[in-house]
Design an enzyme around this catalytic site. Structure first.
Site: not given
Length: 332
Positions: A162, A259, A262, A285, A294
């Site tokens: 992040r 992001h 990421r 997560h 995803y």
């Protein structure tokens, strides 16, 4: 009769005791909550014509908070997701207030009953391999800032950190040798380790040989040796995206953020067949379900590819209801 409760000392104890001492919240969380309440207090000052230090707790009621959230979304143009994050911070404060001033429980429950606003979740956006290659090649590595930016981009796209995590990295967070990796404190003050590829290890070894700027040991410092700001990082990404778009024209219309890098890492892992549980651990997560976005993006890519193929001919055998009510239900 419920006595008045001053807002200022309660809000101060929420930040100092609940967030910093009890929860040991990350600097990113604290700054996000701080910004929320700065905006809320300025809104209340305009609405109630009272300086923030003189506001009473009962004046920050549900109607005022809803009006504040609507103002953020409609007048300032923030996204629904950002609106909901502001509400999360406010809810956290009111849950704390429930223990400190239980005599205001009715008001507190009304605020806690304010729901998050629903929104359409869009598919994740990520970069293709040619776009990533062009972005990594963009920095001028004959300069100190170019070498820093190249190392920064490589770590971002290979680790999926992040923004707050990568800008907060210290030189001591890197570990080389067998099982080279970096250590990071992520959301919820949870520590995780992320491995490096050999190519990334070589770049970082060379970067650590550069003269250190500042005395804080920051891995990717600004020219003055300080931690890179959010705006500083975005300026860097915009600059290199513009250069990279000459090599990869598809970047021209894309917004590149940490992001999005990421997301790019997560998609690379998923398309390589890595299990969702491993991806969740890699990205920090809390739930495996978070990685579902995803998977949905991958399915959308496959559907788009299927649409470009020539379909096999065949008769449809789909059931056709002859009942008006069933037809209505099927149309919903």
């Amino acid at each position: 009769m419920t006595k008045h409760a001053s807002l200022a000392p309660l809000l101060e104890s929420f930040f100092l005791q609940r967030l910093m001492q009890q929860r040991q919240a990350s600097p990113h969380t604290i700054s996000s909550y701080r910004d929320t309440f700065r905006q809320l207090l300025k809104f209340a000052e305009r609405r109630l014509r009272k300086p923030p230090s003189r506001l009473n707790f009962e004046e920050i009621d549900a109607p005022l908070i809803v009006a504040f959230l609507d103002d953020l979304e409609n007048r300032q143009g923030i996204s629904v997701r950002s609106r909901n994050l502001r509400l999360t911070a406010i809810h956290s404060f009111f849950r704390y207030a429930a223990f400190e001033i239980p005599e205001h429980s009715a008001q507190i429950q009304r605020v806690l009953a304010i729901p998050s606003k629903r929104f359409t979740r869009t598919l994740v956006n990520f970069l293709t391999r040619p776009e990533v290659d062009a972005l990594l090649a963009a920095p001028d590595r004959s300069t100190w800032s170019g070498r820093r930016d190249h190392a920064f981009l490589l770590v971002a796209v290979q680790t999926g950190l992040r923004l707050s995590e990568i800008t907060g990295l210290k030189r001591d967070d890197l570990f080389f040798g067998t099982g080279a990796h970096l250590r990071v404190i992520g959301k919820g003050r949870k520590e995780r380790c992320t491995p490096f590829a050999k190519s990334t290890t070589a770049v970082l070894r060379n970067w650590l040989k550069e003269p250190q700027r500042g005395d804080q040991g920051i891995l990717f410092p600004s020219a003055r040796g300080e931690r890179l700001s959010v705006h500083g990082v975005q300026y860097m990404l915009n600059k290199h995206r513009q250069i990279a778009s000459a090599m990869s024209p598809s970047l021209e219309g894309k917004r590149v953020t940490v992001h999005r890098l990421r997301h790019t890492m997560a998609m690379d892992l998923l398309q390589a067949g890595v299990d969702r549980a491993v991806i969740a651990l890699w990205l920090g997560h809390e739930s495996v379900e978070t990685t579902q976005i995803y998977l949905e993006a991958t399915l959308a890519m496959k559907e788009a590819a299927l649409a470009k193929t020539s379909p096999y001919s065949g008769k449809s055998s789909r059931f056709r209801p002859d009942d008006n009510l069933l037809a209505f239900l099927n149309s919903l």
